[in-house]
Write a protein that holds these residues in place. Structure first.
Motif, PDB file in Angstrom:
ATOM      1  N   TYR A 118     -84.824  49.209 -62.338  1.00  0.00           N
ATOM      2  CA  TYR A 118     -83.970  49.782 -63.377  1.00  0.00           C
ATOM      3  C   TYR A 118     -84.828  50.699 -64.233  1.00  0.00           C
ATOM      4  O   TYR A 118     -85.797  50.249 -64.850  1.00  0.00           O
ATOM      5  CB  TYR A 118     -83.326  48.695 -64.237  1.00  0.00           C
ATOM      6  CG  TYR A 118     -82.376  49.242 -65.286  1.00  0.00           C
ATOM      7  CD1 TYR A 118     -81.116  49.706 -64.925  1.00  0.00           C
ATOM      8  CD2 TYR A 118     -82.749  49.303 -66.625  1.00  0.00           C
ATOM      9  CE1 TYR A 118     -80.250  50.208 -65.872  1.00  0.00           C
ATOM     10  CE2 TYR A 118     -81.890  49.810 -67.579  1.00  0.00           C
ATOM     11  CZ  TYR A 118     -80.636  50.268 -67.203  1.00  0.00           C
ATOM     12  OH  TYR A 118     -79.777  50.795 -68.142  1.00  0.00           O
TER      13      TYR A 118
ATOM     14  N   GLU B  59     -72.521  51.251 -72.115  1.00  0.00           N
ATOM     15  CA  GLU B  59     -73.564  52.197 -71.719  1.00  0.00           C
ATOM     16  C   GLU B  59     -74.735  52.079 -72.690  1.00  0.00           C
ATOM     17  O   GLU B  59     -74.567  52.104 -73.907  1.00  0.00           O
ATOM     18  CB  GLU B  59     -73.009  53.623 -71.741  1.00  0.00           C
ATOM     19  CG  GLU B  59     -73.972  54.674 -71.244  1.00  0.00           C
ATOM     20  CD  GLU B  59     -74.222  54.540 -69.755  1.00  0.00           C
ATOM     21  OE1 GLU B  59     -75.399  54.526 -69.374  1.00  0.00           O
ATOM     22  OE2 GLU B  59     -73.254  54.433 -69.003  1.00  0.00           O
TER      23      GLU B  59
ATOM     24  N   TYR C  21     -67.680  47.736 -69.712  1.00  0.00           N
ATOM     25  CA  TYR C  21     -69.074  48.117 -69.562  1.00  0.00           C
ATOM     26  C   TYR C  21     -69.588  48.689 -70.880  1.00  0.00           C
ATOM     27  O   TYR C  21     -68.827  49.263 -71.653  1.00  0.00           O
ATOM     28  CB  TYR C  21     -69.197  49.181 -68.469  1.00  0.00           C
ATOM     29  CG  TYR C  21     -70.607  49.693 -68.234  1.00  0.00           C
ATOM     30  CD1 TYR C  21     -70.996  50.934 -68.710  1.00  0.00           C
ATOM     31  CD2 TYR C  21     -71.529  48.919 -67.545  1.00  0.00           C
ATOM     32  CE1 TYR C  21     -72.279  51.407 -68.504  1.00  0.00           C
ATOM     33  CE2 TYR C  21     -72.807  49.385 -67.334  1.00  0.00           C
ATOM     34  CZ  TYR C  21     -73.184  50.636 -67.813  1.00  0.00           C
ATOM     35  OH  TYR C  21     -74.462  51.098 -67.603  1.00  0.00           O
TER      36      TYR C  21
ATOM     37  N   LEU D 168     -77.455  44.422 -67.974  1.00  0.00           N
ATOM     38  CA  LEU D 168     -76.941  44.966 -66.720  1.00  0.00           C
ATOM     39  C   LEU D 168     -75.533  44.434 -66.499  1.00  0.00           C
ATOM     40  O   LEU D 168     -75.249  43.272 -66.806  1.00  0.00           O
ATOM     41  CB  LEU D 168     -77.824  44.556 -65.544  1.00  0.00           C
ATOM     42  CG  LEU D 168     -79.205  45.205 -65.433  1.00  0.00           C
ATOM     43  CD1 LEU D 168     -79.973  44.593 -64.268  1.00  0.00           C
ATOM     44  CD2 LEU D 168     -79.073  46.709 -65.243  1.00  0.00           C
ATOM     45  N   ASN D 169     -74.674  45.281 -65.970  1.00  0.00           N
ATOM     46  CA  ASN D 169     -73.303  44.887 -65.668  1.00  0.00           C
ATOM     47  C   ASN D 169     -72.994  45.150 -64.205  1.00  0.00           C
ATOM     48  O   ASN D 169     -73.391  46.184 -63.660  1.00  0.00           O
ATOM     49  CB  ASN D 169     -72.321  45.675 -66.537  1.00  0.00           C
ATOM     50  CG  ASN D 169     -72.540  45.433 -68.011  1.00  0.00           C
ATOM     51  OD1 ASN D 169     -71.963  44.537 -68.607  1.00  0.00           O
ATOM     52  ND2 ASN D 169     -73.407  46.237 -68.611  1.00  0.00           N
TER      53      ASN D 169
ATOM     54  N   ASP E 147     -69.849  45.302 -61.233  1.00  0.00           N
ATOM     55  CA  ASP E 147     -68.401  45.400 -61.080  1.00  0.00           C
ATOM     56  C   ASP E 147     -67.909  44.637 -59.859  1.00  0.00           C
ATOM     57  O   ASP E 147     -66.811  44.869 -59.375  1.00  0.00           O
ATOM     58  CB  ASP E 147     -67.957  46.862 -61.014  1.00  0.00           C
ATOM     59  CG  ASP E 147     -68.606  47.622 -59.862  1.00  0.00           C
ATOM     60  OD1 ASP E 147     -69.321  46.985 -59.060  1.00  0.00           O
ATOM     61  OD2 ASP E 147     -68.399  48.844 -59.755  1.00  0.00           O
TER      62      ASP E 147
ATOM     63  N   ASN F 119     -73.975  52.018 -59.347  1.00  0.00           N
ATOM     64  CA  ASN F 119     -73.114  52.384 -60.467  1.00  0.00           C
ATOM     65  C   ASN F 119     -73.587  51.874 -61.823  1.00  0.00           C
ATOM     66  O   ASN F 119     -73.247  52.436 -62.852  1.00  0.00           O
ATOM     67  CB  ASN F 119     -71.689  51.868 -60.221  1.00  0.00           C
ATOM     68  CG  ASN F 119     -71.079  52.462 -58.970  1.00  0.00           C
ATOM     69  OD1 ASN F 119     -71.523  53.492 -58.487  1.00  0.00           O
ATOM     70  ND2 ASN F 119     -70.062  51.811 -58.439  1.00  0.00           N
ATOM     71  N   ASN F 120     -74.355  50.792 -61.844  1.00  0.00           N
ATOM     72  CA  ASN F 120     -74.820  50.227 -63.117  1.00  0.00           C
ATOM     73  C   ASN F 120     -76.226  50.696 -63.490  1.00  0.00           C
ATOM     74  O   ASN F 120     -76.822  50.173 -64.424  1.00  0.00           O
ATOM     75  CB  ASN F 120     -74.778  48.695 -63.071  1.00  0.00           C
ATOM     76  CG  ASN F 120     -75.635  48.129 -61.948  1.00  0.00           C
ATOM     77  OD1 ASN F 120     -76.262  48.859 -61.192  1.00  0.00           O
ATOM     78  ND2 ASN F 120     -75.657  46.817 -61.839  1.00  0.00           N
TER      79      ASN F 120
END
Length: 323
Positions: free
Chosen positions: A213, A40, A38, A98-99, A101, A166-167
């Motif tokens: 976002y 940041e 990831y 954006l990532n 998981d 979480n992202n």
């Protein structure tokens, strides 16, 4: 507390660029601590930097090959239980990354998903989410793991739950009839968080689902496939201004989805789709913009002209579909 003078900002930006380049060059995708899973986002003076976050080598992953289960978000940042959009006034640089998981999301409803109205321009106003058919009392589920930031009544949305993930994404579930979670609760993907309804400004019972976002709405169908497969389109997605601007889309039809997984493919596609239009008799900027699905302001910006500019027959106008 440190106070940085403005004249030092350019030096800091240059140093960060060199530092991050060294990190990414030295570590590549792996180091002794593990794998980069990831980046940041760090915003300084309108520029975006990506700080690598590593997964420990012995850390278990889920769903076979998916990214780490660790939380990447500081939930205390802009955490406000009383404000629908705590990021109001914040500027975001495009494109932003954006990532995810996981490769799948949970359906927000228990029945077959039927999208009745899409993200885009609707009846002269922006529709910043999608509407999914349901009946009053149907279960509404969180599509990803996260934490409930907001659970209360909000204007036209009616009873609304907002979950931060979480992202950094937030999902908004609106027109609900009953809350089944409270603010600051942690929720799992697929967990029932509310009952569907018709509260607020709703024409018939349905779930209004938004994806945001840092306060910016994103066309949900750019990130998620709302089919039985419930797949996330890519673990890494770059979001451009087009996918956060309802004016580029129509609520009555699904937009042509081309997912960007790098900044390079954005630039390549923009160049490929750039075209020139030759002005004909009777053409106006409004007609040209409407025909090509672009706002007048976008055409004016591309061609360095004003909205009240007089067009000449034979004049060439650059038309570049927004990405």
């Amino acid at each position: 507390m440190f106070f940085i003078k403005r004249r030092h900002v350019s030096f800091i930006i240059s140093f960060l660029s060199w530092f991050l380049f060294c990190i990414q060059g030295a570590f590549g995708q792996q180091n002794d601590s593990g794998t980069v899973v990831y980046y940041e986002n760090l915003y300084i003076e309108g520029k975006t930097f990506y700080l690598p976050v590593f997964q420990e080598k012995n850390q278990n992953s889920k769903e076979g090959g998916s990214i780490s289960d660790k939380h990447f978000v500081d939930f205390s940042s802009n955490w406000n239980n009383k404000t629908f959009n705590p990021y109001r006034g914040e500027n975001i640089s495009f494109p932003f990354q954006l990532n995810f998981d996981t490769q799948k999301f949970a359906s927000p409803i228990s029945r077959k998903m039927v999208v009745t109205s899409r993200y885009g321009w609707r009846r002269g106003r922006p529709h910043r989410g999608i509407d999914i058919d349901l009946r009053t009392g149907d279960s509404v589920r969180s599509i990803l793991d996260g934490k409930v930031r907001y659970a209360r009544y909000h204007g036209g949305h009616g009873k609304t739950v907002i979950v931060r993930h979480n992202n950094g994404l937030e999902t908004v579930y609106a027109h609900l009839s009953k809350f089944l979670v409270k603010e600051n609760d942690e929720v799992k993907k697929g967990q029932v968080i509310a009952k569907g309804g018709i509260t607020g400004n709703a024409r018939g019972s349905h779930l209004h689902l938004e994806v945001r976002y840092h306060g910016k709405s994103i066309n949900p169908e750019y990130l998620f496939e709302f089919t039985d497969e419930t797949e996330i389109r890519s673990n890494v997605v770059f979001v451009t201004r087009k996918w956060t601007t309802p004016h580029y889309h129509r609520s009555t039809r699904k937009s042509n989805i081309i997912v960007h997984t790098s900044e390079e493919d954005i630039a390549l596609l923009q160049e490929q789709q750039k075209k020139v239009y030759t002005v004909k008799q009777g053409d106006t900027l409004y007609r040209i913009a409407n025909t090509h699905g672009l706002p007048i302001s976008e055409i004016c910006k591309i061609n360095s002209i004003r909205k009240n500019s007089v067009l000449r027959v034979g004049q060439q106008i650059i038309i570049s579909a927004a990405q």
